[in-house]
Design an enzyme around this catalytic site. Sequence first.
Site, PDB file in Angstrom:
ATOM      1  N   TYR A 158       0.813  -1.215   0.000  1.00  0.00           N
ATOM      2  CA  TYR A 158       0.000   0.000   0.000  1.00  0.00           C
ATOM      3  C   TYR A 158       0.847   1.265   0.000  1.00  0.00           C
ATOM      4  CZ  TYR A 158      -4.080  -2.928   1.091  1.00  0.00           C
ATOM      5  OH  TYR A 158      -5.075  -3.866   1.050  1.00  0.00           O
ATOM      6  N   LYS A 216       3.627 -15.221   2.098  1.00  0.00           N
ATOM      7  CA  LYS A 216       3.671 -16.046   0.888  1.00  0.00           C
ATOM      8  C   LYS A 216       5.138 -16.261   0.491  1.00  0.00           C
ATOM      9  CE  LYS A 216       0.954 -17.268  -1.854  1.00  0.00           C
ATOM     10  NZ  LYS A 216       0.492 -18.665  -2.124  1.00  0.00           N
ATOM     11  N   ASP A 275      -2.598 -17.878   1.950  1.00  0.00           N
ATOM     12  CA  ASP A 275      -3.779 -18.437   1.315  1.00  0.00           C
ATOM     13  C   ASP A 275      -4.293 -19.648   2.091  1.00  0.00           C
ATOM     14  OD1 ASP A 275      -1.472 -19.790   0.598  1.00  0.00           O
ATOM     15  OD2 ASP A 275      -2.030 -20.072  -1.494  1.00  0.00           O
ATOM     16  N   ASP A 277      -5.248  -7.059   5.540  1.00  0.00           N
ATOM     17  CA  ASP A 277      -6.488  -6.433   5.101  1.00  0.00           C
ATOM     18  C   ASP A 277      -7.517  -7.503   4.744  1.00  0.00           C
ATOM     19  OD1 ASP A 277      -8.384  -4.655   4.200  1.00  0.00           O
ATOM     20  OD2 ASP A 277      -7.112  -3.713   2.703  1.00  0.00           O
ATOM     21  N   ASP A 324     -10.859  -9.286   7.278  1.00  0.00           N
ATOM     22  CA  ASP A 324     -12.251  -9.253   6.826  1.00  0.00           C
ATOM     23  C   ASP A 324     -12.859 -10.651   6.809  1.00  0.00           C
ATOM     24  OD1 ASP A 324     -12.186  -6.552   6.592  1.00  0.00           O
ATOM     25  OD2 ASP A 324     -12.636  -6.458   4.459  1.00  0.00           O
TER      26      ASP A 324
END
Length: 368
Positions: free
Chosen positions: A142, A193, A226, A250, A254
């Site tokens: 970001y 990852k 993941d 992020d 959620d």
Amino acid sequence: MATHKLLLLPGDGIGPEVMAEVERLIDWCNAKGVARFETETSLVGGAAYDADQLPITDATMAKAEAADAVIFGAVGGPKWDSVPYEHRPEAGLLRLRKDLGLFANLRPAVCYPALAESSSLKREVVEGLDIMIVRELTGGVYFGEPKTITDLGNGQKRGIDTQVYDTYEIERIARVAFDLARKRGNKVTSMEKRNVMKSGLLWNEVVTQVHAREYPDVKLEHQLADSGGMNLVKWPKQFDVIVTDNLFGDMLSDIAAMLTGSLGMLPSASLGEVNAKTGKRKAMYEPVHGSAPDIAGQGKANPLAMIASFGMALRYSLDLGELADKVDAAVAAVLAKGLRTADIMSDGMTAVSTAQMGEAVVTELQAL
């Protein structure tokens, strides 16, 4: 009794509605002498752009710097879709995080017993859920440079976002996670990852080193982000504290949010470094749910995440842990009595408005 200075930034959409219920709580605390708060309210996001052509002004940033804590509502909405990228409502939030150095985002995911049926997962999977996601907030993709859209000609463009992390950024967020784990279930799961990303390899290496050097008493495990998302849905109660980068944090937070039944239930805290001289840290507290412009102004918004965010401010910034416990207990009591806003409504429950829910929390606090 100390006076705590709070900057309230209601923002856009349902932000002002849910912030009003925090103000109701603050007024009650001041009136009852439970604590003493001094508040100031300023514009941020689309509301600030409408007034000043900026998503946040230097004057508001100065107030944020001077406050003991910033209480933030929500920003954004379709009204500002055509605003220049650097002046979009979300840029106000990003500036607050960056300029205040709020590198650690704490997002608890707690499933209240009364809301276990509201989750899309089976009761036995989510009942009693209590996990904490620690998201690095001021680095990663970001904020990394270069961040561009380049015209390649022939109708082609190239968008570039850069994932960047330095050792110190990973070390400090890892310490926050390990310190929290020591006060909880003493387990940290680090997610990245490393199989396809160099930054993931570094993240894994640094977290492992910090653990071995400073926190060998805490259990540490590593998962690919993941796979971690899959396991959050499969059996979330295997986790205690999850630490991850800005982008994965992020998304994963959620996912965790919906395990609890509604985004409208989840608070968050964004913390900076502890000042060595004062022992205090810059901090901002906000609900996870966003501005929800489709229900703004209708009295349908759930204020409990906003109220719980204020509770986190009491705990992490204002040294009012006992009052924070009471706020949490009041929220649980209101839910146990069957009061529900539209987002968590179910058969047999009592539908209430935003203001009615906020008033009910204060009533329960009074009883406590």
